[in-house]
Design a protein around this motif. Structure first.
Motif, PDB file in Angstrom:
ATOM      1  N   VAL A  32      -0.171  -2.568  -9.225  1.00  0.00           N
ATOM      2  CA  VAL A  32       0.752  -1.493  -8.856  1.00  0.00           C
ATOM      3  C   VAL A  32       0.832  -1.356  -7.331  1.00  0.00           C
ATOM      4  O   VAL A  32       1.834  -0.892  -6.788  1.00  0.00           O
ATOM      5  CB  VAL A  32       0.318  -0.158  -9.508  1.00  0.00           C
ATOM      6  CG1 VAL A  32      -1.002   0.346  -8.917  1.00  0.00           C
ATOM      7  CG2 VAL A  32       1.394   0.902  -9.349  1.00  0.00           C
ATOM      8  N   LYS A  33      -0.214  -1.809  -6.636  1.00  0.00           N
ATOM      9  CA  LYS A  33      -0.224  -1.726  -5.173  1.00  0.00           C
ATOM     10  C   LYS A  33       0.859  -2.607  -4.552  1.00  0.00           C
ATOM     11  O   LYS A  33       1.370  -2.302  -3.478  1.00  0.00           O
ATOM     12  CB  LYS A  33      -1.599  -2.116  -4.627  1.00  0.00           C
ATOM     13  CG  LYS A  33      -2.703  -1.117  -4.968  1.00  0.00           C
ATOM     14  CD  LYS A  33      -4.032  -1.557  -4.382  1.00  0.00           C
ATOM     15  CE  LYS A  33      -5.131  -0.554  -4.717  1.00  0.00           C
ATOM     16  NZ  LYS A  33      -6.441  -0.990  -4.163  1.00  0.00           N
ATOM     17  N   ILE A  34       1.208  -3.700  -5.233  1.00  0.00           N
ATOM     18  CA  ILE A  34       2.277  -4.575  -4.736  1.00  0.00           C
ATOM     19  C   ILE A  34       3.613  -3.855  -4.805  1.00  0.00           C
ATOM     20  O   ILE A  34       4.377  -3.834  -3.839  1.00  0.00           O
ATOM     21  CB  ILE A  34       2.307  -5.896  -5.535  1.00  0.00           C
ATOM     22  CG1 ILE A  34       1.037  -6.709  -5.265  1.00  0.00           C
ATOM     23  CG2 ILE A  34       3.560  -6.708  -5.189  1.00  0.00           C
ATOM     24  CD1 ILE A  34       0.900  -7.943  -6.130  1.00  0.00           C
ATOM     25  N   ALA A  35       3.878  -3.241  -5.960  1.00  0.00           N
ATOM     26  CA  ALA A  35       5.129  -2.497  -6.118  1.00  0.00           C
ATOM     27  C   ALA A  35       5.200  -1.334  -5.139  1.00  0.00           C
ATOM     28  O   ALA A  35       6.251  -1.071  -4.536  1.00  0.00           O
ATOM     29  CB  ALA A  35       5.253  -1.993  -7.554  1.00  0.00           C
ATOM     30  N   GLU A  36       4.086  -0.644  -4.941  1.00  0.00           N
ATOM     31  CA  GLU A  36       4.058   0.496  -4.016  1.00  0.00           C
ATOM     32  C   GLU A  36       4.273   0.040  -2.571  1.00  0.00           C
ATOM     33  O   GLU A  36       4.930   0.735  -1.785  1.00  0.00           O
ATOM     34  CB  GLU A  36       2.728   1.233  -4.141  1.00  0.00           C
ATOM     35  CG  GLU A  36       2.598   2.008  -5.456  1.00  0.00           C
ATOM     36  CD  GLU A  36       1.216   2.610  -5.649  1.00  0.00           C
ATOM     37  OE1 GLU A  36       0.302   2.243  -4.878  1.00  0.00           O
ATOM     38  OE2 GLU A  36       1.052   3.427  -6.572  1.00  0.00           O
ATOM     39  N   ALA A  37       3.735  -1.128  -2.224  1.00  0.00           N
ATOM     40  CA  ALA A  37       3.921  -1.660  -0.871  1.00  0.00           C
ATOM     41  C   ALA A  37       5.385  -1.995  -0.619  1.00  0.00           C
ATOM     42  O   ALA A  37       5.921  -1.747   0.475  1.00  0.00           O
ATOM     43  CB  ALA A  37       3.052  -2.904  -0.663  1.00  0.00           C
ATOM     44  N   VAL A  38       6.050  -2.556  -1.627  1.00  0.00           N
ATOM     45  CA  VAL A  38       7.470  -2.874  -1.518  1.00  0.00           C
ATOM     46  C   VAL A  38       8.293  -1.586  -1.403  1.00  0.00           C
ATOM     47  O   VAL A  38       9.224  -1.492  -0.596  1.00  0.00           O
ATOM     48  CB  VAL A  38       7.928  -3.716  -2.735  1.00  0.00           C
ATOM     49  CG1 VAL A  38       9.445  -3.830  -2.784  1.00  0.00           C
ATOM     50  CG2 VAL A  38       7.289  -5.104  -2.677  1.00  0.00           C
ATOM     51  N   LEU A  39       7.938  -0.575  -2.180  1.00  0.00           N
ATOM     52  CA  LEU A  39       8.643   0.711  -2.148  1.00  0.00           C
ATOM     53  C   LEU A  39       8.623   1.325  -0.745  1.00  0.00           C
ATOM     54  O   LEU A  39       9.619   1.889  -0.288  1.00  0.00           O
ATOM     55  CB  LEU A  39       7.999   1.680  -3.142  1.00  0.00           C
ATOM     56  CG  LEU A  39       8.530   3.120  -3.133  1.00  0.00           C
ATOM     57  CD1 LEU A  39       9.982   3.160  -3.623  1.00  0.00           C
ATOM     58  CD2 LEU A  39       7.644   4.020  -3.995  1.00  0.00           C
ATOM     59  N   SER A  40       7.503   1.178  -0.029  1.00  0.00           N
ATOM     60  CA  SER A  40       7.300   1.931   1.214  1.00  0.00           C
ATOM     61  C   SER A  40       7.385   1.098   2.488  1.00  0.00           C
ATOM     62  O   SER A  40       6.986   1.572   3.555  1.00  0.00           O
ATOM     63  CB  SER A  40       5.937   2.639   1.158  1.00  0.00           C
ATOM     64  OG  SER A  40       5.868   3.510   0.050  1.00  0.00           O
ATOM     65  N   HIS A  41       7.912  -0.141   2.416  1.00  0.00           N
ATOM     66  CA  HIS A  41       7.856  -0.986   3.612  1.00  0.00           C
ATOM     67  C   HIS A  41       8.813  -0.559   4.718  1.00  0.00           C
ATOM     68  O   HIS A  41       8.749  -1.075   5.832  1.00  0.00           O
ATOM     69  CB  HIS A  41       8.045  -2.470   3.252  1.00  0.00           C
ATOM     70  CG  HIS A  41       9.447  -2.864   2.898  1.00  0.00           C
ATOM     71  ND1 HIS A  41       9.970  -2.731   1.629  1.00  0.00           N
ATOM     72  CD2 HIS A  41      10.436  -3.415   3.637  1.00  0.00           C
ATOM     73  CE1 HIS A  41      11.204  -3.179   1.603  1.00  0.00           C
ATOM     74  NE2 HIS A  41      11.523  -3.597   2.817  1.00  0.00           N
ATOM     75  N   HIS A  42       9.701   0.406   4.427  1.00  0.00           N
ATOM     76  CA  HIS A  42      10.561   0.956   5.476  1.00  0.00           C
ATOM     77  C   HIS A  42      10.156   2.383   5.869  1.00  0.00           C
ATOM     78  O   HIS A  42      10.905   3.065   6.567  1.00  0.00           O
ATOM     79  CB  HIS A  42      12.035   0.945   5.041  1.00  0.00           C
ATOM     80  CG  HIS A  42      12.695  -0.388   5.237  1.00  0.00           C
ATOM     81  ND1 HIS A  42      12.933  -0.934   6.481  1.00  0.00           N
ATOM     82  CD2 HIS A  42      13.168  -1.292   4.328  1.00  0.00           C
ATOM     83  CE1 HIS A  42      13.519  -2.108   6.341  1.00  0.00           C
ATOM     84  NE2 HIS A  42      13.661  -2.359   5.049  1.00  0.00           N
ATOM     85  N   GLU A  43       8.980   2.817   5.427  1.00  0.00           N
ATOM     86  CA  GLU A  43       8.454   4.090   5.906  1.00  0.00           C
ATOM     87  C   GLU A  43       7.948   3.903   7.335  1.00  0.00           C
ATOM     88  O   GLU A  43       7.455   2.828   7.685  1.00  0.00           O
ATOM     89  CB  GLU A  43       7.305   4.569   5.009  1.00  0.00           C
ATOM     90  CG  GLU A  43       7.687   4.804   3.562  1.00  0.00           C
ATOM     91  CD  GLU A  43       8.493   6.079   3.339  1.00  0.00           C
ATOM     92  OE1 GLU A  43       8.792   6.792   4.332  1.00  0.00           O
ATOM     93  OE2 GLU A  43       8.815   6.364   2.176  1.00  0.00           O
ATOM     94  N   HIS A  44       8.084   4.939   8.160  1.00  0.00           N
ATOM     95  CA  HIS A  44       7.652   4.882   9.558  1.00  0.00           C
ATOM     96  C   HIS A  44       6.417   5.746   9.785  1.00  0.00           C
ATOM     97  O   HIS A  44       6.254   6.784   9.136  1.00  0.00           O
ATOM     98  CB  HIS A  44       8.778   5.339  10.488  1.00  0.00           C
ATOM     99  CG  HIS A  44       9.943   4.406  10.498  1.00  0.00           C
ATOM    100  ND1 HIS A  44      11.207   4.802  10.876  1.00  0.00           N
ATOM    101  CD2 HIS A  44      10.046   3.090  10.168  1.00  0.00           C
ATOM    102  CE1 HIS A  44      12.036   3.775  10.781  1.00  0.00           C
ATOM    103  NE2 HIS A  44      11.353   2.725  10.360  1.00  0.00           N
ATOM    104  N   TYR A  45       5.610   5.342  10.707  1.00  0.00           N
ATOM    105  CA  TYR A  45       4.328   6.008  10.959  1.00  0.00           C
ATOM    106  C   TYR A  45       4.506   7.486  11.299  1.00  0.00           C
ATOM    107  O   TYR A  45       3.650   8.305  11.014  1.00  0.00           O
ATOM    108  CB  TYR A  45       3.598   5.282  12.090  1.00  0.00           C
ATOM    109  CG  TYR A  45       2.120   5.570  12.149  1.00  0.00           C
ATOM    110  CD1 TYR A  45       1.254   5.052  11.179  1.00  0.00           C
ATOM    111  CD2 TYR A  45       1.576   6.360  13.162  1.00  0.00           C
ATOM    112  CE1 TYR A  45      -0.105   5.317  11.221  1.00  0.00           C
ATOM    113  CE2 TYR A  45       0.218   6.624  13.213  1.00  0.00           C
ATOM    114  CZ  TYR A  45      -0.621   6.107  12.237  1.00  0.00           C
ATOM    115  OH  TYR A  45      -1.970   6.372  12.274  1.00  0.00           O
ATOM    116  N   ASP A  46       5.658   7.830  11.925  1.00  0.00           N
ATOM    117  CA  ASP A  46       5.899   9.227  12.308  1.00  0.00           C
ATOM    118  C   ASP A  46       6.664  10.020  11.249  1.00  0.00           C
ATOM    119  O   ASP A  46       7.055  11.172  11.481  1.00  0.00           O
ATOM    120  CB  ASP A  46       6.640   9.300  13.648  1.00  0.00           C
ATOM    121  CG  ASP A  46       8.030   8.668  13.591  1.00  0.00           C
ATOM    122  OD1 ASP A  46       8.398   8.121  12.533  1.00  0.00           O
ATOM    123  OD2 ASP A  46       8.740   8.710  14.614  1.00  0.00           O
TER     124      ASP A  46
END
Length: 353
Positions: free
Chosen positions: A210-224
């Motif tokens: 599930v960590k793979i799917a979650e990583a794909v979901l959030s790869h455009h999230e920004h640190y701020d």
């Protein structure tokens, strides 16, 4: 070997490494002597530079990238095969399984090495954006993961998620994805859905972490917290997503697109440094700028003081200040740009073109 931009390559020079086309076939064998017609063909095909074997490179110990061109092309071809499966869920699942096997072999190879070398410039000698982008993102992500000393299982997650980070674009029309111009606000909102669509694809019956799917979901999230789709910030964003974000932006910036030319390696790294702590995790930016090298040993570079130099070795503390050999009529000399006082204000402007 030394790296020369394609405009500096001359007749009579000898290739230091096999040259491949985008289909994975050897275009030119190692040690082929270049002719004008060969050089003209390479320029036409879009090659940006070559590794040359000559007397000037005899005293330079070129460091091979940890991923060979053969492996890189193999990954691109397998990814192409997976992404052409479209909505055939069973076939897609099988292709993703094959990709994971390749990533696992790559991770095992990485972990067997005493030192990991990744020259960003070599990734850009020639590529076609669609599939090589995702492969490059995976390669850069794995390099960052290695220097973070992640476990084998976590490196497998990082590499697989990076390779599949744009899989959600399968469910968006190709006309929009390949639009040769800027997106309208409405079109951009559609593009942004690829993160959630990718999560949905990878969450349905692929036997993936599930960590793979979650990583794909959030790869455009920004640190701020200014990214999408959920406006997460800091460590609310998974480590894998934070790694992929840096690798994705770097490779996108340096790639030619229908509506713009890619920027230089230097400009892309400076962009990532400028947005450390806002778009990007500052700790990961520090690793990226100290352990992933923009200029390989043997690259001819232009300094801001007007001098020409050849990269002799890369500094592990800061990738933009390597040890170089200054080339001048008065004689050549070695300068460590990280510690030499006379060169504190001197920077590399870029490759000699």
């Amino acid at each position: 070997m030394r790296y020369l931009t394609i405009n500096l390559v001359q007749e009579g020079m000898r290739i230091g490494k096999d040259v491949y086309n985008e289909k994975g076939a050897v275009l030119l064998n190692k040690y082929t002597v270049l002719t004008k017609s060969i050089i003209d063909k390479l320029k036409y095909l879009g090659y940006k530079g070559l590794l040359i074997d000559d007397e000037q490179s005899e005293d330079l110990e070129y460091q091979e990238n940890y991923v060979s061109n053969e492996v890189r092309i193999s990954l691109a071809k397998k990814l192409n095969s997976a992404l052409t499966m479209g909505s055939n869920e069973k076939a897609l699942s099988k292709e993703i399984e094959n990709l994971q096997t390749v990533i696992a072999n790559l991770v095992d190879d990485i972990l067997s090495k005493k030192e990991l070398n990744l020259n960003l410039l070599e990734l850009k000698m020639f590529d076609s954006y669609t599939y090589f982008h995702s492969v490059n993102v995976a390669i850069i992500s794995l390099a960052i993961a290695y220097h973070l000393k992640l476990s084998r299982s976590d490196m497998l997650i990082a590499g697989t998620a990076a390779l599949l980070h744009d899989i959600g674009k399968l469910l968006i029309g190709t006309d929009l994805i390949n639009k040769p111009g800027s997106f309208t606000d409405d079109e951009y909102e559609i593009i942004k859905t690829h993160c959630r669509k990718g999560y949905e694809i990878l969450s349905s019956g692929n036997n993936l972490s599930v960590k793979i799917a979650e990583a794909v979901l959030s790869h455009h999230e920004h640190y701020d917290g200014t990214g999408y789709p959920n406006g997460l910030k800091g460590e609310e964003i998974s480590l894998f997503s934070r790694i992929i974000c840096i690798a994705d932006v770097y490779d996108a910036l340096t790639s030619n697109r229908p509506y713009r030319r890619g920027c230089s390696v230097l400009e892309a790294i400076e962009y990532i440094m400028a947005y450390s702590g806002t778009l990007f995790d500052p700790g990961l930016v520090k690793i990226f700028t100290s352990r992933v090298y923009p200029y390989p040993v043997g690259a001819s570079v232009e300094l801001s003081n007007g001098e020409t130099a050849v990269v002799v070795s890369n500094n592990k503390e800061y990738c933009l200040r390597p040890k170089v050999k200054i080339i001048s009529k008065e004689g050549n000399r070695i300068i460590d740009m990280l510690i030499d006082r006379d060169y504190r204000s001197v920077v590399i402007n870029g490759l000699v073109q």
